[in-house]
Design an enzyme around this catalytic site. Structure first.
Site, PDB file in Angstrom:
ATOM      1  N   GLY A  48       0.816  -1.216   0.000  1.00 46.82           N
ATOM      2  CA  GLY A  48       0.000   0.000   0.000  1.00 46.82           C
ATOM      3  C   GLY A  48       0.849   1.266   0.000  1.00 46.82           C
ATOM      4  N   CYS A  49       1.926   1.247   0.755  1.00 43.32           N
ATOM      5  CA  CYS A  49       2.795   2.427   0.841  1.00 43.32           C
ATOM      6  C   CYS A  49       3.541   2.652  -0.471  1.00 43.32           C
ATOM      7  CB  CYS A  49       3.755   2.284   2.010  1.00 43.32           C
ATOM      8  SG  CYS A  49       2.881   2.178   3.601  1.00 43.32           S
ATOM      9  N   THR A  50       3.903   1.571  -1.146  1.00 39.54           N
ATOM     10  CA  THR A  50       4.552   1.699  -2.447  1.00 39.54           C
ATOM     11  C   THR A  50       3.570   2.260  -3.465  1.00 39.54           C
ATOM     12  OG1 THR A  50       6.061  -0.120  -1.940  1.00 39.54           O
ATOM     13  CG2 THR A  50       5.791   0.450  -4.269  1.00 39.54           C
ATOM     14  N   ALA A  53       3.159   6.007  -2.729  1.00 41.76           N
ATOM     15  CA  ALA A  53       4.358   6.773  -3.096  1.00 41.76           C
ATOM     16  C   ALA A  53       4.492   6.881  -4.615  1.00 41.76           C
ATOM     17  CB  ALA A  53       5.599   6.136  -2.492  1.00 41.76           C
TER      18      ALA A  53
END
Length: 162
Positions: A48-50, A53
């Site tokens: 999710g963070c990738t 970003a």
């Protein structure tokens, strides 16, 4: 008085001074006079963070056209950010907050459910800070990383029209 710990629209944005992937320190004051999208995310190199970003990175030229900088903050150390940036060719500035100073100031370090258990952690959150250093809009509990950057861009575009 609200028991919600995060700054609301109209509140002054809490200040911060945090290092980036190279160790250079960036502060809220560095962004005075332009919009700042300040997003908090749980961990480098997670799916999710990738996604988040990458979406912010891909939309960065459009944010810049509207006079905004985009900055991500997590607890990860600068070396982790450097690997995350290089592996994914990220364009957004990532800041390191292992001591949770900014996390606490923005109320994003709080109880959350993970794997069916409650624990303290970073709740994915975004703050749109105006050129005067005031919170213009807040997304204190981003449910889904995918598409969030586009939602923030739409909100910014609505504010800069006129």
């Amino acid at each position: 008085m609200s028991d919600e710990p995060w700054p609301k629209p109209g509140d002054p944005a809490p200040g911060f001074s945090l290092p980036d992937a190279t160790g250079a320190v960036h502060s809220l004051a560095d962004f005075a006079g332009r919009y700042l999208v300040l997003y908090f995310y749980p961990k480098d190199a997670t799916s999710g963070c990738t996604t988040e970003a990458l979406e912010f990175s891909n939309l960065l030229p459009r944010f810049a056209d509207l006079g905004a900088a985009v900055v991500g903050v997590s607890r990860d150390k600068p070396a982790s950010h450097a690997k995350f940036i290089e592996k994914n060719d990220l364009k957004v500035l990532l800041l390191s907050d292992p001591e949770l100073v900014a996390h606490n100031a923005y109320g994003v370090w709080r109880m959350k459910k993970a794997c069916g258990k409650e624990c303290l952690g970073t709740v994915r959150s975004t703050f749109l800070i105006d050129p005067a250093g005031v919170v213009g809009q807040a997304w204190p509990k981003v449910a889904k990383a995918a598409g969030h950057a586009a939602d923030v861009l739409t909100a910014l575009a609505a504010r800069t029209k006129g």
